[in-house]
Structures are given as C-alpha cells and as structure tokens.
Design an enzyme around this catalytic site. Sequence first.
Site, PDB file in Angstrom:
ATOM      1  N   CYS A 116      71.676  33.432  76.812  1.00 51.56           N
ATOM      2  CA  CYS A 116      71.317  34.163  77.912  1.00 51.56           C
ATOM      3  C   CYS A 116      70.031  34.944  78.004  1.00 51.56           C
ATOM      4  CB  CYS A 116      72.318  34.643  78.832  1.00 51.56           C
ATOM      5  SG  CYS A 116      73.714  33.638  78.908  1.00 51.56           S
ATOM      6  N   HIS A 257      69.118  39.466  83.747  1.00 49.55           N
ATOM      7  CA  HIS A 257      70.029  38.322  83.862  1.00 49.55           C
ATOM      8  C   HIS A 257      71.522  38.606  84.550  1.00 49.55           C
ATOM      9  CE1 HIS A 257      72.711  35.232  82.219  1.00 49.55           C
ATOM     10  NE2 HIS A 257      73.357  36.024  81.564  1.00 49.55           N
ATOM     11  N   ASN A 287      75.630  32.222  87.052  1.00 48.95           N
ATOM     12  CA  ASN A 287      74.909  32.574  85.748  1.00 48.95           C
ATOM     13  C   ASN A 287      74.002  31.260  85.165  1.00 48.95           C
ATOM     14  OD1 ASN A 287      74.532  33.165  83.067  1.00 48.95           O
ATOM     15  ND2 ASN A 287      76.297  33.994  82.677  1.00 48.95           N
TER      16      ASN A 287
END
Length: 333
Positions: A116, A257, A287
Amino acid sequence: MRRTRILGTGSYLPKKSLTNDELAKEYKLETSDAWIRERTGIGNRHIAAPDEATSDMCLHASREALARAGVKPEELDLIIVGTISPDMPFPAAACFLQAKLGAGPRSAAFDVSAACAGSLFALSIADQYIKSGAAKRVLVVGAELLTRIVDWTDRGSCVLFGDAAGAIVLGPEEREGRGILSTHLHTDGTQTGILCIPGGGSARPFDQKVLDARDMLVKMNGREVYKVAVRSLEAVSREALEVNGLTTADVDHVVAHQANLRILEAVMKRMEIPLEKCHLNIEKVGNTSSASVPLTLDQAIRGGTLKDGDLILMMAIGGGMSWGSALLRWSEG
C-alpha cells in the site's frame, strides 16, 4: 536548490461498484453494512471488469494526468508503477503501460513493490531522479487490482479492498520554496508475516498445500497491522515535519493512504491535526492500496481545495511492513 513539482494528476475507478450489502450478497459473506462501517469506515468499493488488467487502469489514470500536465507520452524519461498486483509476475506492469501509452523506449519503465506504500515509494524515487537532473519528466502511478488476490472467504480482509489507479506527472520546480520538500521511507522486515501473500513465490511454490490453505491470497493480522500502522505513520509524519523545521500546526492538508478510517482517526488525534484536514474517500472506494495516495490527491485537486503555498503531508504504510511520508509545498501555475 532543485526541487520536484506535480505537473498533473489523474485517476481511474472501474465502473462496477458494490455497497457493503451488495458485496455480502454477491460473495455470500456473513457480514453486514453496519459491521463493516463500524470497523473500517468503508461503505462501497469498485471492482474491475473481467477483461481489465492493472495496466489498463494505469492507462486511464495516466492519460488524464498527462493531459492535465501538458506532457506527451514520448516526453517521459521514466515510468514507475507502484503495485503488488501486476498484469503478470513479469515483466512489470510499467512495461505494459509504456507500450499502451506509446511512450517508446526513451522512457525506462519499472514497478515498485511496497504494497500500500508503493506509490509513495515510487514518488520518492522519482523525486531523486528529478532533483539530481537525471530526469525531467516522470510518470508515477499507483494501481491495484486486489479483488483478484483477496480471499473472499475471509470477511476480515476481503471487505477492505477496492480496485483503482492514480497517476502523477512530475517535473522540476523553478519557484523557491515550492514542490516536494522531502520524502522519508522505512521498512521493518521482521513484520512480514502480519500482511502478506505467503504462497506462490520461491519460498513456497504453488502446490496442493498452498492451494488448499488458500495461501496464494492476501493474509492479514488486522490487530497487529493497526498497531504498527498508527505508531509508524505518526512517527514518519513527525520526522518529515521536524526535518523541515515545521510543526503539525503548519499542515494545511493531509493526503494519506486510506487503509482504514479508524487508523486515520487515531493518527490525526495523536498528531493533533483536525480530521477535517485529512482528505477522505475510503467510504466510497475502500482501501485501494498503492492507488490510494495519488487517487486521493487527484480528488483533492479536482475539488479545488488546494491553494498555492499550502503545505501537504502525505503518508502511507503497507506490507513489509513498509511506510513513508512526503512533505509538499503546493505549487500552482
């Protein structure tokens, strides 16, 4: 001192979207909208079409970013894609993107694997190339098609992820005090087990045991990830501010993020930065892993909330565990 500025951004979300209730029904999960929202803040996510690959999503976002930057594909010196879900194990998704853009062999193209945090790691690399004078135009893309590699029988992890791509075109900054002020990257390899795909690589090649255990799919220890994420994101954000002689009070925008709303709430509280300064899209897109930072930045720019001279704090964390931050003085014109 030569710095790097953002010339243009773009993003892409697949057409298909699923609410929490629709997701539970389609994948036969024992969960609910209330359960997912309470733990993650997620209400919806986008799912790539069967004929879409990661490089296809990259292409849509990149074309937008290049158009807004006024840069032609053949003018790119470098293409870096942050992803852990490329079109195939090799070559890199960036290679397919280069071909689809028609950028030509002038632009070196490669992927960065930091889960990520991939797009932020890619941004840091691009910044070094531009600051050194080795490149003048760099395309950074974060893209994930995680819905192809999550375990749809594990409601604790599969409800988190959505597919997306975000792109940033970078070039030299001519104005004093503008552009990327600094980037900061860290990794703790002792934490590899809390978020990973344990099977299918050289350590555990595909075999019946891997298939039976579904170890070719994402495995996550949510509680441990939460603890590491909150602690690490706070530390790396403070690091960026301290290096530049700034404080949390100086921050105008946070582009983070979007892993989990509860993580972002905890980090903002610890840093005493109002949550209103943190641009949020997790409720609508989930996400999106490596795509999250550039996607969120693009949406902030399109929303018209960034002003010349604003201080933007970026942060991200992913499997590895790998995390980083970037501090940017926004530049318009």
